[in-house]
Design a protein around this motif. Sequence first.
Motif, PDB file in Angstrom:
ATOM      1  N   ARG A  27      36.143  36.465  29.543  1.00  0.00           N
ATOM      2  CA  ARG A  27      35.147  36.906  30.525  1.00  0.00           C
ATOM      3  C   ARG A  27      35.249  38.405  30.782  1.00  0.00           C
ATOM      4  NH1 ARG A  27      32.052  33.316  33.557  1.00  0.00           N
ATOM      5  NH2 ARG A  27      30.974  35.228  34.124  1.00  0.00           N
ATOM      6  N   MET A  31      32.524  41.195  29.635  1.00  0.00           N
ATOM      7  CA  MET A  31      31.885  42.044  30.641  1.00  0.00           C
ATOM      8  C   MET A  31      32.023  43.524  30.259  1.00  0.00           C
ATOM      9  SD  MET A  31      32.751  42.387  34.704  1.00  0.00           S
ATOM     10  CE  MET A  31      34.342  43.152  34.405  1.00  0.00           C
ATOM     11  N   TRP A  58      38.704  45.378  51.637  1.00  0.00           N
ATOM     12  CA  TRP A  58      38.189  44.005  51.617  1.00  0.00           C
ATOM     13  C   TRP A  58      39.308  42.992  51.415  1.00  0.00           C
ATOM     14  CZ3 TRP A  58      33.400  42.361  53.010  1.00  0.00           C
ATOM     15  CH2 TRP A  58      32.447  43.370  53.231  1.00  0.00           C
ATOM     16  N   ASP A 146      27.437  24.326  43.645  1.00  0.00           N
ATOM     17  CA  ASP A 146      28.317  24.818  44.705  1.00  0.00           C
ATOM     18  C   ASP A 146      29.203  23.704  45.243  1.00  0.00           C
ATOM     19  OD1 ASP A 146      27.444  27.623  44.990  1.00  0.00           O
ATOM     20  OD2 ASP A 146      25.516  26.677  45.407  1.00  0.00           O
ATOM     21  N   ILE A 149      31.898  22.887  42.448  1.00  0.00           N
ATOM     22  CA  ILE A 149      33.079  23.766  42.362  1.00  0.00           C
ATOM     23  C   ILE A 149      33.968  23.615  43.596  1.00  0.00           C
ATOM     24  CG2 ILE A 149      32.231  25.458  40.680  1.00  0.00           C
ATOM     25  CD1 ILE A 149      31.544  27.337  42.883  1.00  0.00           C
ATOM     26  N   ARG A 192      31.294  29.817  38.597  1.00  0.00           N
ATOM     27  CA  ARG A 192      31.353  30.950  39.516  1.00  0.00           C
ATOM     28  C   ARG A 192      32.729  31.114  40.152  1.00  0.00           C
ATOM     29  NH1 ARG A 192      28.116  29.752  43.041  1.00  0.00           N
ATOM     30  NH2 ARG A 192      27.038  28.040  42.017  1.00  0.00           N
ATOM     31  N   LEU A 193      33.647  30.162  39.820  1.00  0.00           N
ATOM     32  CA  LEU A 193      35.051  30.372  40.224  1.00  0.00           C
ATOM     33  C   LEU A 193      35.606  31.618  39.525  1.00  0.00           C
ATOM     34  CD1 LEU A 193      36.457  26.715  40.084  1.00  0.00           C
ATOM     35  CD2 LEU A 193      35.927  28.045  42.120  1.00  0.00           C
ATOM     36  N   HIS A 195      34.773  34.345  39.918  1.00  0.00           N
ATOM     37  CA  HIS A 195      34.842  35.490  40.842  1.00  0.00           C
ATOM     38  C   HIS A 195      36.298  35.887  41.046  1.00  0.00           C
ATOM     39  CE1 HIS A 195      35.262  32.243  43.989  1.00  0.00           C
ATOM     40  NE2 HIS A 195      36.036  33.126  44.571  1.00  0.00           N
ATOM     41  N   LEU A 198      36.346  38.405  38.308  1.00  0.00           N
ATOM     42  CA  LEU A 198      35.244  39.373  38.245  1.00  0.00           C
ATOM     43  C   LEU A 198      35.049  40.167  39.533  1.00  0.00           C
ATOM     44  CD1 LEU A 198      32.578  37.249  36.310  1.00  0.00           C
ATOM     45  CD2 LEU A 198      34.174  38.927  35.386  1.00  0.00           C
ATOM     46  N   ALA A 199      35.288  39.496  40.674  1.00  0.00           N
ATOM     47  CA  ALA A 199      35.008  40.159  41.950  1.00  0.00           C
ATOM     48  C   ALA A 199      35.726  41.503  42.119  1.00  0.00           C
ATOM     49  CB  ALA A 199      35.322  39.225  43.117  1.00  0.00           C
ATOM     50  N   THR A 202      33.389  44.061  40.506  1.00  0.00           N
ATOM     51  CA  THR A 202      32.147  44.378  41.218  1.00  0.00           C
ATOM     52  C   THR A 202      32.485  45.196  42.469  1.00  0.00           C
ATOM     53  OG1 THR A 202      32.231  42.233  42.354  1.00  0.00           O
ATOM     54  CG2 THR A 202      30.869  42.369  40.401  1.00  0.00           C
ATOM     55  N   ARG A 203      33.552  44.801  43.127  1.00  0.00           N
ATOM     56  CA  ARG A 203      34.016  45.535  44.316  1.00  0.00           C
ATOM     57  C   ARG A 203      34.372  46.973  43.952  1.00  0.00           C
ATOM     58  NH1 ARG A 203      32.760  44.335  48.926  1.00  0.00           N
ATOM     59  NH2 ARG A 203      32.221  46.512  48.899  1.00  0.00           N
ATOM     60  N   TYR A 205      33.360  48.769  41.456  1.00  0.00           N
ATOM     61  CA  TYR A 205      32.206  49.584  41.095  1.00  0.00           C
ATOM     62  C   TYR A 205      31.443  50.022  42.347  1.00  0.00           C
ATOM     63  CZ  TYR A 205      27.695  51.011  39.243  1.00  0.00           C
ATOM     64  OH  TYR A 205      26.544  51.717  38.982  1.00  0.00           O
TER      65      TYR A 205
ATOM     66  N   GLU B  51      26.529  35.947  38.144  1.00  0.00           N
ATOM     67  CA  GLU B  51      27.560  34.944  37.861  1.00  0.00           C
ATOM     68  C   GLU B  51      28.735  35.008  38.831  1.00  0.00           C
ATOM     69  OE1 GLU B  51      28.512  35.525  33.733  1.00  0.00           O
ATOM     70  OE2 GLU B  51      26.581  34.724  33.060  1.00  0.00           O
ATOM     71  N   THR B  52      28.832  36.079  39.599  1.00  0.00           N
ATOM     72  CA  THR B  52      29.949  36.200  40.538  1.00  0.00           C
ATOM     73  C   THR B  52      29.550  35.724  41.938  1.00  0.00           C
ATOM     74  OG1 THR B  52      30.708  38.103  39.295  1.00  0.00           O
ATOM     75  CG2 THR B  52      31.705  37.793  41.427  1.00  0.00           C
ATOM     76  N   PHE B 123      31.881  40.870  47.716  1.00  0.00           N
ATOM     77  CA  PHE B 123      32.121  41.276  46.324  1.00  0.00           C
ATOM     78  C   PHE B 123      31.437  42.610  45.994  1.00  0.00           C
ATOM     79  CE2 PHE B 123      32.245  36.464  45.149  1.00  0.00           C
ATOM     80  CZ  PHE B 123      33.463  36.348  45.786  1.00  0.00           C
TER      81      PHE B 123
END
Lengths: 219, 445
Positions: A27, A31, A58, A146, A149, A192-193, A195, A198-199, A202-203, A205, B51-52, B123
Amino acid sequence: MHDLYNFVSGPLVWVAFAVFFFGCLYRLIRMLALVNQKEKFIFSYMSFKYSLRSILHWSIPFATENMRQHPVMTIVTFAFHFCLIITPLFLLAHVILWDEAWHFSWGHLPEGLTDIMTLVVVFGCFFFLIRRLRLPEVQFVTSASDYIILGIVAAPFITGFLAYHQWFNYPFFMILHIISGEIMLITIPFTRLAHMVLAPFTRAYMGSEFGGVRHARDW
Amino acid sequence: MAEVATKKKTTQILDEGIERGAARLTTDQIATVVNRVLKTETGARLKTYVETCIHCGLCSEACHYYLSHDKDPRYSPVGKVKATLWEILKRKGRIDPESMKQIALIAYTECNLCKRCAMYCPFGIDIAYLILVVRRICHLLGITPQYLQDTAHSHAATMNQMWIKDDEWIDTLQWQEEEAQAEIPALRIPLEKEGADIMYSVIGPEPKFQAQLIYQTAVLMNVAGLNWTMPATPGWDNSDMAMYSGDNEIMGRIKRAHFEAATRLRVKKIVMGECGHAFRSVYDMGNRWLGWKMPPIPIVHAIEFYYNLLKEKRITVAKKYDEGVTLHDPCNVVRGGGLHEKSRYVVKAISSNFIEMHPNREHNYCCCAGGGVINCGPPYKNVRVDGNRIKAEQLFAAKSRGATTLIAPCHNCHSGLEDINHHYGLGFKIKFIGDILYEVMEKPE
């Protein structure tokens, strides 16, 4: 029953961990490759300092405006995520398994504590479920996936709790516990787990854009 | 027994641009365009964001539309993404024209792209970017609100927002020069002065119907003794509605014209008027489209310009403005440029009774006019005004603590807040910083 136990606690563990690690790696690589291929400019805006600044804000309970606006959610989500990661890593039974298999061991937490932490995770899942069912803004964007998961995450903790206390049918719940844990590991990279891995990106960036370009806070 | 009141969305608005656009489309065409955009124009950001997102709904309270519509989930940031982008992705672009109309209305008129939600998403998902992708698709499909599209056409045809002809532009500047000479006889608005330090740029509406703002800046420049100029050619307008309609190509063309005007005049920097979206265009989106990480020429927003003038004492204040003043933080220069402390320095320097509204700085509520929404024209005025009741409440609280003047250092905010001010009967005097600065500054006898 023994054959099944040997299978789920042997080969399937290998499969689960392999899929989890390589899946997460896949993943991340996919990305980054996609950024490199189509949005290379993102790399030039990334700032280590501002990424860290954002991630840190955060990661601390109540350090952001939104967390202060939702105090119950903040407490539950931090407790949930903390226990979700720490409990399986420092549970005595798990540490013993690693020791028996690899003669490799690390510290463990008292069993009474991990028992409570397990319940925190289960309670967290229950809280998220109620949130999904009751809060209109969450319910509106909730789909079947949702709930699935949420179930995937709750299952290993519920079954683990039952197996530890040897309530009902111990062997059955033990096997169910192992299988559900493996399902969770396997699904992390492909739902989506993800995250989980990945989170932070995104955070980072958003943190870089806000810090480096916008000269503003993002919390 | 009375029926239970059901929340109803704003009555369907008939917008020629969207209606006629959709009438020309088929589901197949929509799918083709969607998939082309997804394949060639989007990448890791869109994919990772979608996807996140864990569907937690925590972005909701960031949005003024959501707060103003009694927390109707359809107005939450993620709710709007669900109704637009998720739907597009789920159907792999196979959206029928009728549904596409709804998607366009949400993307163009129910989101101001203010990015407050980016600060509320745990996020850091850039929801405004996702809505911009939807607008891009709508633009390529030719379903854009008519007024907004007209503005984009003006940009394309004249390189300015208001269909101003080249001679009218020069004429307006010379008219303002003459007007101001009545006050300061030696005053000049130097046109085409190569090698000046500053190129001053404005948005199309200033020469069109707010020429006094150019007058005021000319006075400031002259009193401060600055070496400045304005271009007499296209490229003078820093505004950019194409950026909001999804017409990135035109956005690029007008920004290129703007930067090239400054380059031709060999100025050291561009100083721009009190506009927010234009700042976003030159500092964030337009420059990036042209391949510039940061603007090729330093951009100084009016707030920073005033800050420097006051800090360096090039302008001094004769007598501070003494009415209660509150300050609106425009998204594009605060969340987009971090100018909130400088604006406070300026406001405190020119007024004696400053009253904060809450929330403020990065957390200020949007004006509900930006992001091209006010440029979608009169059909959507109620969408904007009803969609920002929370702003009226925020302003009313500031008023109850003594504020009678509202400073909005952004054109879009200014106009949007005027409508809110009027609709909710708040009774504020709404001013630009420049209005007050001009009023209170020391001028030569």
